[in-house]
Write an enzyme that holds these catalytic residues in place. Sequence first.
Site, short mmCIF file in Angstrom:
data_model
loop_
_atom_site.label_atom_id
_atom_site.label_comp_id
_atom_site.label_asym_id
_atom_site.label_seq_id
_atom_site.Cartn_x
_atom_site.Cartn_y
_atom_site.Cartn_z
CG MET A 498 -2.07 -1.01 1.13
SD MET A 498 -3.27 -0.80 2.45
CE MET A 498 -2.35 -1.41 3.85
CB CYS A 499 3.70 2.38 1.94
SG CYS A 499 2.64 2.52 3.39
CB THR A 500 5.52 4.93 -2.59
OG1 THR A 500 4.23 5.31 -3.06
CG2 THR A 500 6.50 4.97 -3.74
#
Length: 623
Positions: A498-500
């Site tokens: 979900m996070c970069t």
Amino acid sequence: MTQKLLYVSPVESFVDTSFFQELSRLKLDIHGLSTSQITIHSYLDLKNIPSVSSACHLFLDQQSFNSEDICASSERVRLEGKLYNCNSLEEFKSLDKQQYLAEQGQKIYTKALEDINSAIGFSIISFADLKKYVFYYWVCTPLFQHENQQISILDGPEDIDASFNDKAKVWFTNHYSNWVAIVLENGDINEYTKGLNTSSIRGLLIRDTSNKQDMPSAFLRNFITIFSLDYPEAKELDVFLMRSSTIKSIKLRIRLSETEHTKLKFSGWERNSLSKLMPRAVDLSALIDPLKVAEQSVDLNLKLMKWRIAPELDLDCIRNNKVLILGSGTLGCYTARSLMAWGCRNITLVDNGRVSYSNPVRQPLFEFSDVGKEKAVAAAASLKRVFPLINAKGVQLDIPMIGHPVKDENNERKHFDALVDLIKSHDTMFLLLDSRETRWLPTLLGKFYDKIVMNAALGFDSYLIMKHGNIDDNFGCYFCNDVVVPTDSLTGRTLDQMCTVTRPGVAMLAASQAVELFVSNLQSRGQENVLGECPHQIRGFVNNFTTLKLQSPAYDNCSACSRHILNEYNKRGWDFVKQALNDNNYIEELSGLRRIKEEVENMELEGGEIKIIDSEDDGFEII
């Protein structure tokens, strides 16, 4: 008869701040490194002279650079001058001031030999420190006189009688561009001319700029010098000094000494506020509206590029381009700052998220105090704090995503319409979103509305930059190498998905190269230009610090930019988009990807060989 030497009132200048503002603009935008003298103009207000001044001011302002902006009249006289602007403070200091004065004085003297009304002028030497907004300058009004010549006062000063004063005023009203006239023995006033009988001349009528009752202006010396050459037999004459201010007009009886007309001596440098023969310096950074200073200063480095390195660089096309940034995260923040550095003045940021605690250290437009705020709005506000005059807006918007069925049609239709309006009202779109399905609809709309689309995507230690969108370009878009239609990739993600998750420097590399590619594209719209090449794609790899320039053609069966997709969108609009969001198979069928997959499967069943190009690997021409 008692004689006394003639003393004159020096010329004073008044330089308005707008003069330096226009000088800085011309230096940056037009003249560059050129040190050629330019013609400027001033005016002398003969009527409204400050009581504390010894003479009317030589007034210089923004209009001085355009002679048509200065209107002349009998009480407002226009004067032509020269400006020499140095390229460095050292050049300004080392300039031989006396030689410069003599050169300018000699030019005026030569003109005056043909027309005595050209016997006065002015010159300015200057240096503009455009970084600190400090201006150094020195004004001179060249005065000339033969070395051995003396001018003595035999009688006066005395007031001019009222009737002659009125006659002289009428004459100068009708001849407001003249400075000198001849007064005949019978009292008539004639335009100055050579070749008259000396015995018929009583004296000279001169427009005077002095504000001292018993002292003429310094310009008198120039007129007398020329008169003595034109009429060498005239040794004594009356000088009528006409004034338009509250100071009365006066008459002097003067005597010219017997002398050979040998070498000229020149004077005329203006004294500073301490009455010293020195240049002046003015710091405008504290005097001018800070916003105006900022407006000129932010483009300083860009305009300096045009002086020597890239004279053909077109900065206006960058400044006027309206840029839409979809995605206000790490890529969006760095891209916006790079666009500002290139002089882009119109930026709209779009996002649907809010600033989280993890954002400020990686996304330079946010601070700790922004946590919880809408990302796009906070990013736009940050741009305005950096440069208040930028036209930056933030829009909170959910972009409809292919593979994500419509749940609230009214709301999603509203967001769709808003996205279409944003794309139509901008020239360029940066696609900096964090999933493939989010990029699908903007890619389609960018192609349909013929917009420049700059796409950037990040991996852990790699990045992709590509340009597409224009109908005239036959380059592939972000989806042209896919053999599958984007689907829901967000549902069920773990935290690291979900996070970069990328090396921190990768976003800076990608954003900066995306902006550089955008600027290069504007300079030539796809061809090699003053900034160099303009490739279709750039792929960078930080693990081995290499970069590839790639090129791939548009795909006839692309799920985003093929004619099948564009034609259907043109016919159905939102209904087409809604069906694409709800039905995973619709776009695959419409684009022709389903048919191609079936053909491949049939070939495999028949024992044929075919190599499927993976969307994440090859299929590119290395250039």
